[in-house]
Design an enzyme around this catalytic site. Sequence first.
Site, PDB file in Angstrom:
ATOM      1  N   ASN B 386      -5.504   1.681   4.114  1.00  0.00           N
ATOM      2  CA  ASN B 386      -5.443   2.522   5.181  1.00  0.00           C
ATOM      3  C   ASN B 386      -5.479   1.909   6.847  1.00  0.00           C
ATOM      4  OD1 ASN B 386      -5.840   4.948   6.677  1.00  0.00           O
ATOM      5  ND2 ASN B 386      -6.692   5.806   4.887  1.00  0.00           N
ATOM      6  N   ASP B 387      -6.798   1.526   6.864  1.00  0.00           N
ATOM      7  CA  ASP B 387      -7.300   0.915   8.268  1.00  0.00           C
ATOM      8  C   ASP B 387      -6.510  -0.447   8.189  1.00  0.00           C
ATOM      9  OD1 ASP B 387      -8.936   3.034   8.842  1.00  0.00           O
ATOM     10  OD2 ASP B 387     -10.422   2.150   7.787  1.00  0.00           O
ATOM     11  N   THR B 388      -6.281  -1.233   7.224  1.00  0.00           N
ATOM     12  CA  THR B 388      -5.691  -2.503   7.355  1.00  0.00           C
ATOM     13  C   THR B 388      -4.264  -2.452   7.661  1.00  0.00           C
ATOM     14  OG1 THR B 388      -5.300  -2.440   4.948  1.00  0.00           O
ATOM     15  CG2 THR B 388      -7.303  -3.705   5.930  1.00  0.00           C
TER      16      THR B 388
END
Lengths: 88, 460
Positions: B386-388
């Site tokens: 997700n964030d990565t």
Amino acid sequence: MLLTVFVLAIFVGVEIITKIPPTLHTPLMSGSNAISGITLIGALLTLEQGATTTAKVLGVLAIAFATMNVVGGFLVTHRMLSMFRKRK
Amino acid sequence: MNPAWTDLAYLVAAVLFILGLKGLTHPRTAVRGNLYGALGMLVAVIVTLIGPEFGWGLIIAGLAVGTIAGLVLAIKIEMTAMPELVALFNGFGGIASTLVAGAFLAGSDGPSDVDTPTLAATALSGLIGTVTFSGSLIAFGKLRELKALKNIRFPGQQALNAVLAILCVGLAVWMTFDAANSILAYWLMVPLALVLGVFLVVSIGGADMPVVIALLNSYSGLAAAMTGFVLGNNVLITAGSLVGASGLILTQIMCKAMNRSLAAVLFGTLQSTGSSDSADDIYANVKSTSADEVAMLLEDAQRVVIVPGYGMAVAQAQHAVRDLATRLTALGCEIEFGIHPVAGRMPGHMNVLLAEADIPYELLKEMDDINPTMDQADVAIVLGANDTVNPVARTDPQSAIAGMPIIDVDKARTVVVIKRSLSPGFAGIPNPLFAADNALMLFGDGKAAIVDITKALEDS
């Protein structure tokens, strides 16, 4: 003298671990974690003859916790590493 | 045993620890390295037990309980739960140091005989060990996704932490310079340090857990080193500081991977900044897809990059991923894995999981290696990350994750994001990737989705 050992060991630690591939981050962490269970030696020494009751109680608890850290840590690291080794 | 021999044996143990850690930094020597470490520990334990008169019953009881519990935990644990277990063991190492320091105070002929430097080391051993213990337990709980521990923040938290830390240090100083009251001061400090450890970790977000675990690892080593100062024992100091140093380096690597300072992690400054675009606006143009459609895309693909995240771990999808990769390879497709350094909950978590599923590690590419070739990928499959992979890190300097290096999946011709919903990741910010023109969302459980795609490929 003890302080010398401390500082030198930190340098050695930094020197040997600076370039580690990401693949091994987890096993390194778990393996070094097992080594930090060295406090087990300290725990054993607290049960030398002549220990007070309080020291005995604390010492035996410390032994149990540290042993868990040591035995579990090395074994789990080995499990992880054997997965890496299987293929090749 | 003659003290000279004991010292020599401890030296051998210390050398084995150094060789062990050195071995753990290379794939080919890692297994041997771990065995060296374990051998070093065995040597140290045996040497310690030779000679002095001990209360054997208690020692055997402690060793037996610890060994059995350690074995059971280590054998039973699922690879996906590895981060929790390592956090837990970390904590046990920490509390052991606290207990040893306490036992030392209780067991000495009278604390007034103990010199000031030793008392200082005892205080530090207890303080660091205790913070490591309670901090690790909280980290364990957070990794287990205990709801009660999710994002606990309250006003004045930093101030409270500061007060607790000052009180702990104050008590540590008191016990150092007032030997007669050192036992009292020590046992006043320990509960406060317990609370401090809890509050230090409880407010740190899940995405920062790799950093926290690495840091706690470092602390547990330092606590052991301090115990070495208490007992005047070189092997504890050497082994403890080696671990302290290695943990610190891992901490640094993890921080760099997220483009965050250690202070930012510790004080929990990663918060959603209430971005001007609401999630609804961003997600207005999301296209959802089906396993069959993805299979058709993959059939024509020359090069596919799979980017796993914690979602893969939760869904235990690594074996399904292996089957898909095998299938695609058989179809003549080049397949690679793009691994973000902080994907998952612990440094290198994805590597362990993919290795568990027998995926050759030559296929695992680090972020810096995969990114330059990302635009040559026909399909990028994002599996529970997700964030990565959030391009906001590159595009929006106001964002909470601004500047964090990401895997540039958005540059692939098509991105398939497998995810249960559009919910944000740990950073709590929406991901515009999901609505990008070249992005397709495949909603569902990671494992089921991959199995469906593989099946669709086989049926066609």
